[in-house]
Scaffold this active site. Structure first.
Site, PDB file in Angstrom:
ATOM      1  N   LYS A 122       0.823  -1.214   0.000  1.00  0.00           N
ATOM      2  CA  LYS A 122       0.000   0.000   0.000  1.00  0.00           C
ATOM      3  C   LYS A 122       0.854   1.259   0.000  1.00  0.00           C
ATOM      4  O   LYS A 122       0.504   2.249  -0.635  1.00  0.00           O
ATOM      5  CB  LYS A 122      -0.909   0.028   1.233  1.00  0.00           C
ATOM      6  CG  LYS A 122      -2.106  -0.900   1.089  1.00  0.00           C
ATOM      7  CD  LYS A 122      -3.154  -0.621   2.157  1.00  0.00           C
ATOM      8  CE  LYS A 122      -4.317  -1.596   2.017  1.00  0.00           C
ATOM      9  NZ  LYS A 122      -5.216  -1.586   3.153  1.00  0.00           N
ATOM     10  N   LYS A 206      -4.624  -9.375  -7.284  1.00  0.00           N
ATOM     11  CA  LYS A 206      -5.896  -9.792  -6.685  1.00  0.00           C
ATOM     12  C   LYS A 206      -6.996  -8.778  -7.019  1.00  0.00           C
ATOM     13  O   LYS A 206      -6.713  -7.596  -7.238  1.00  0.00           O
ATOM     14  CB  LYS A 206      -5.738  -9.989  -5.172  1.00  0.00           C
ATOM     15  CG  LYS A 206      -5.586  -8.734  -4.398  1.00  0.00           C
ATOM     16  CD  LYS A 206      -5.699  -8.940  -2.895  1.00  0.00           C
ATOM     17  CE  LYS A 206      -5.636  -7.555  -2.268  1.00  0.00           C
ATOM     18  NZ  LYS A 206      -5.703  -7.454  -0.864  1.00  0.00           N
ATOM     19  N   LYS A 209     -10.672  -3.466  -4.136  1.00  0.00           N
ATOM     20  CA  LYS A 209     -11.496  -2.245  -4.125  1.00  0.00           C
ATOM     21  C   LYS A 209     -10.704  -1.066  -4.647  1.00  0.00           C
ATOM     22  O   LYS A 209     -11.265  -0.113  -5.158  1.00  0.00           O
ATOM     23  CB  LYS A 209     -11.884  -1.877  -2.683  1.00  0.00           C
ATOM     24  CG  LYS A 209     -12.805  -2.819  -1.973  1.00  0.00           C
ATOM     25  CD  LYS A 209     -13.029  -2.312  -0.527  1.00  0.00           C
ATOM     26  CE  LYS A 209     -13.444  -3.413   0.403  1.00  0.00           C
ATOM     27  NZ  LYS A 209     -12.789  -3.368   1.717  1.00  0.00           N
TER      28      LYS A 209
HETATM   29  P1  TYM Z   1     -10.772  -5.925   3.374  1.00  0.00           P
HETATM   30  O1  TYM Z   1     -11.807  -4.894   3.671  1.00  0.00           O
HETATM   31  O2  TYM Z   1      -9.648  -5.548   2.461  1.00  0.00           O
HETATM   32  O3  TYM Z   1     -11.453  -7.215   2.764  1.00  0.00           O
HETATM   33  C1  TYM Z   1     -12.543  -7.839   3.399  1.00  0.00           C
HETATM   34  C2  TYM Z   1     -12.446  -9.334   3.251  1.00  0.00           C
HETATM   35  O4  TYM Z   1     -12.452  -9.708   1.862  1.00  0.00           O
HETATM   36  C3  TYM Z   1     -11.334 -10.553   1.600  1.00  0.00           C
HETATM   37  N1  TYM Z   1     -10.858 -10.297   0.226  1.00  0.00           N
HETATM   38  C4  TYM Z   1     -10.719 -11.240  -0.712  1.00  0.00           C
HETATM   39  N2  TYM Z   1     -10.970 -12.570  -0.701  1.00  0.00           N
HETATM   40  C5  TYM Z   1     -10.745 -13.248  -1.852  1.00  0.00           C
HETATM   41  N3  TYM Z   1     -10.279 -12.672  -2.994  1.00  0.00           N
HETATM   42  C6  TYM Z   1     -10.012 -11.339  -3.049  1.00  0.00           C
HETATM   43  N4  TYM Z   1      -9.581 -10.762  -4.169  1.00  0.00           N
HETATM   44  C7  TYM Z   1     -10.236 -10.559  -1.868  1.00  0.00           C
HETATM   45  N5  TYM Z   1     -10.088  -9.240  -1.561  1.00  0.00           N
HETATM   46  C8  TYM Z   1     -10.472  -9.103  -0.278  1.00  0.00           C
HETATM   47  C9  TYM Z   1     -10.287 -10.147   2.630  1.00  0.00           C
HETATM   48  O5  TYM Z   1      -9.331 -11.177   2.816  1.00  0.00           O
HETATM   49  C10 TYM Z   1     -11.149  -9.911   3.849  1.00  0.00           C
HETATM   50  O6  TYM Z   1     -11.450 -11.140   4.488  1.00  0.00           O
HETATM   51  N6  TYM Z   1      -7.840  -5.976   7.376  1.00  0.00           N
HETATM   52  C11 TYM Z   1      -9.128  -6.418   6.872  1.00  0.00           C
HETATM   53  C12 TYM Z   1     -10.299  -5.965   7.728  1.00  0.00           C
HETATM   54  C13 TYM Z   1     -10.149  -6.313   9.173  1.00  0.00           C
HETATM   55  C14 TYM Z   1     -10.290  -7.587   9.751  1.00  0.00           C
HETATM   56  C15 TYM Z   1     -10.069  -7.416  11.153  1.00  0.00           C
HETATM   57  C16 TYM Z   1     -10.599  -8.853   9.243  1.00  0.00           C
HETATM   58  C17 TYM Z   1      -9.848  -5.430  10.165  1.00  0.00           C
HETATM   59  N7  TYM Z   1      -9.804  -6.101  11.363  1.00  0.00           N
HETATM   60  C18 TYM Z   1     -10.142  -8.472  12.044  1.00  0.00           C
HETATM   61  C19 TYM Z   1     -10.651  -9.924  10.142  1.00  0.00           C
HETATM   62  C20 TYM Z   1     -10.430  -9.734  11.518  1.00  0.00           C
HETATM   63  C21 TYM Z   1      -9.300  -5.862   5.488  1.00  0.00           C
HETATM   64  O7  TYM Z   1      -8.737  -4.859   5.137  1.00  0.00           O
HETATM   65  O8  TYM Z   1     -10.193  -6.538   4.734  1.00  0.00           O
END
Ligand code: TYM
Length: 344
Positions: A122, A206, A209
C-alpha cells in the site's frame, strides 16, 4: 524444568471478522469473506463488524464515511447474516478495540510490523508519507479479534499474514504477563475456492477495491448488464480450455475465471473444467456471466432495498454495538488488571 505441555486456551469458540468501508464491495469480498460469515453464524457465536477505524488509515471523506458503513452492513444482511444470530456493529462504536490496540502496540515489535507485506504494497516507495495508523493497522486488527477472545477468523488469503501476527501478539502477551492461555491463538479460516479471487484484467493481481480500473472487478452493486459486459471484457487467451488444472498453471486469467465459476456454483474447479474442456472463451464467458448475474443480482437488489431505509440499518448497528461492548468490556477489564493499570 517440567515436561508438562503449556496450557491451551479453553474458552468457547467464537468467530470474528470485518470488512473495511473503503470502496465498492466486490466478488472477492463476497466469496472470500461474506459467504463464509453467513455459513459460520449457524455454527458458532459470531461477531462481524464494519472496520471504519481501519478505513481512516487512508483518507476518507467525512461526509461519506457513515453511509459507507451502512453500505457494508447492508451487504452483510443481503448476503444472509442474521442480526439475531450474529452481532453486527461498527468498529468505532466499540472503543475497547482502540484501548486494547494500545496495549498491543506495546507488545508487538517493530521488526514484526516491518515484515507486513500489505503495508509495503500500500505504501509503495513513499512510506514516510503514509499515516502512522496504516503502519500499526495490523496491531489494531489483532485487538479487533482478541478483545472478543475470538478463536476463528474467516478471511481471504491476503489476510493470512495479519492473522499470524495476531497469534504472535497473543502468545507474547500471554508469555510476558505470565497469563498462560489468557488469549486464544486464533485460526484463520481461509479455505474454500473463493479465498483468492484475481482481477479480471490481470491474473497476477488480486481483485481489489482500490484497483483504478472498475472493469477489474465485479461489484455487488453492479447491474446485470454491467456484470455481463465486464465478464465479456475479462482478459483471457485464445486457446480452448484444457482437460486438467495442471495445464492452466501458466494461464492465470483462464484459471481465475474457472475458479470464479467453481466458487459461484459451490463446485470444485476440476469438475467445472471437465464440463468445458475443448471449448473456447466465446462459449464459456456467457455461461459465467449468467451464473454471476444469478448469484450477485439478488444480493445487489437486496442491498439497494436495505439502503433505502438507513434508520433500520442504524438500529441494527446500534443494537450490535451494545452487544459487542458487553462482550468486549470484561475482557478489556481483565487485560487492564493483568497489565497493572492504576485503578484496575
Ligand atoms: P478488506 O476490507 O480488504 O477485505 C474484506 C475481506 O475480503 C477478503 N478479500 C478477498 N478474498 C478473496 N479474494 C479477493 N480478491 C479478496 N479481496 C479481499 C479479505 O481477505 C477480507 O477477508 N484488514 C481487513 C479488515 C479487518 C479484519 C479485522 C478482518 C480489520 N480487522 C479483524 C478480520 C479480523 C481488510 O482490510 O479486509
Amino acid at each position: 524444568m517440567t515436561d508438562q505441555a503449556p496450557p491451551v486456551y479453553s474458552g468457547p469458540s467464537r468467530v470474528l471478522s470485518g470488512v473495511q468501508p473503503s470502496g465498492a464491495l466486490h466478488l472477492g469480498n463476497y466469496l472470500g469473506a461474506l459467504v463464509k460469515f453467513t455459513r459460520l453464524q449457524h455454527e458458532m457465536d459470531t461477531f462481524i463488524f464494519v472496520a471504519d477505524m481501519h478505513a481512516i488509515t487512508v483518507w476518507q471523506d467525512p461526509k461519506l464515511l457513515a453511509s459507507q458503513v451502512r453500505e457494508i452492513a447492508a451487504a452483510y444482511l443481503a448476503s444472509g447474516l442474521d442480526p439475531k444470530k450474529a452481532t453486527i456493529f461498527p468498529q468505532s462504536a466499540v472503543p475497547e478495540h482502540a484501548e486494547l490496540a494500545w496495549v498491543f502496540n506495546c507488545v508487538a515489535r517493530l521488526g514484526w510490523l516491518d515484515r507486513m507485506t500489505q503495508f509495503k504494497d500500500k505504501a509503495g516507495k513513499h512510506k514516510e508519507r503514509e499515516s502512522v495508523g496504516l503502519y500499526t493497522y495490523p496491531v489494531l486488527q489483532a485487538a479487533d479479534i482478541l478483545v472478543y477472545k475470538a478463536t476463528h477468523v474467516p478471511v481471504g488469503e491476503d489476510q493470512r499474514q495479519h492473522l499470524e501476527l495476531t497469534r504472535d501478539i497473543a502468545a507474547k502477551f500471554n508469555h510476558d504477563f505470565e497469563a498462560p492461555a489468557f488469549f486464544p491463538l486464533p485460526e484463520a479460516l481461509t479455505e474454500g475456492p473463493g479465498a483468492r479471487i484475481m482481477s479480471l484484467r490481470d491474473g497476477a493481481a488480486k481483485m481489489s477495491k482500490s484497483d483504478p480500473s472498475d472493469n477489474s472487478r465485479l461489484n455487488l452493486l453492479d447491474d446485470a448488464d454491467t456484470i455481463a459486459q465486464k465478464v465479456r471484457k475479462a482478459r483471457t487467451d485464445p486457446d480452448p480450455l484444457p482437460a486438467t488444472l495442471e495445464e492452466l498453471k501458466d494461464r492465470p486469467e483462464a484459471l481465475n475465471l474457472i475458479g470464479i465459476y467453481a466458487a459461484l456454483e459451490g463446485r470444485g474447479p476440476a469438475e467445472v473444467l471437465t464440463e468445458f474442456t475443448g471449448q473456447g472463451f466465446g462459449a464459456f464467458k456467457p455461461k459465467l456471466a449468467d451464473l454471476a448475474v444469478a448469484r450477485l443480482g439478488p444480493v445487489g437488489a437486496e442491498m439497494r432495498r436495505l439502503m433505502a431505509d438507513p434508520a433500520e440499518i442504524d438500529r441494527i448497528l446500534a443494537d450490535g454495538a451494545q452487544r459487542a461492548r458487553a462482550a468486549a468490556a470484561p475482557n478489556l477489564a481483565q487485560v487492564k488488571k493483568i497489565v497493572g493499570y492504576w485503578g484496575s
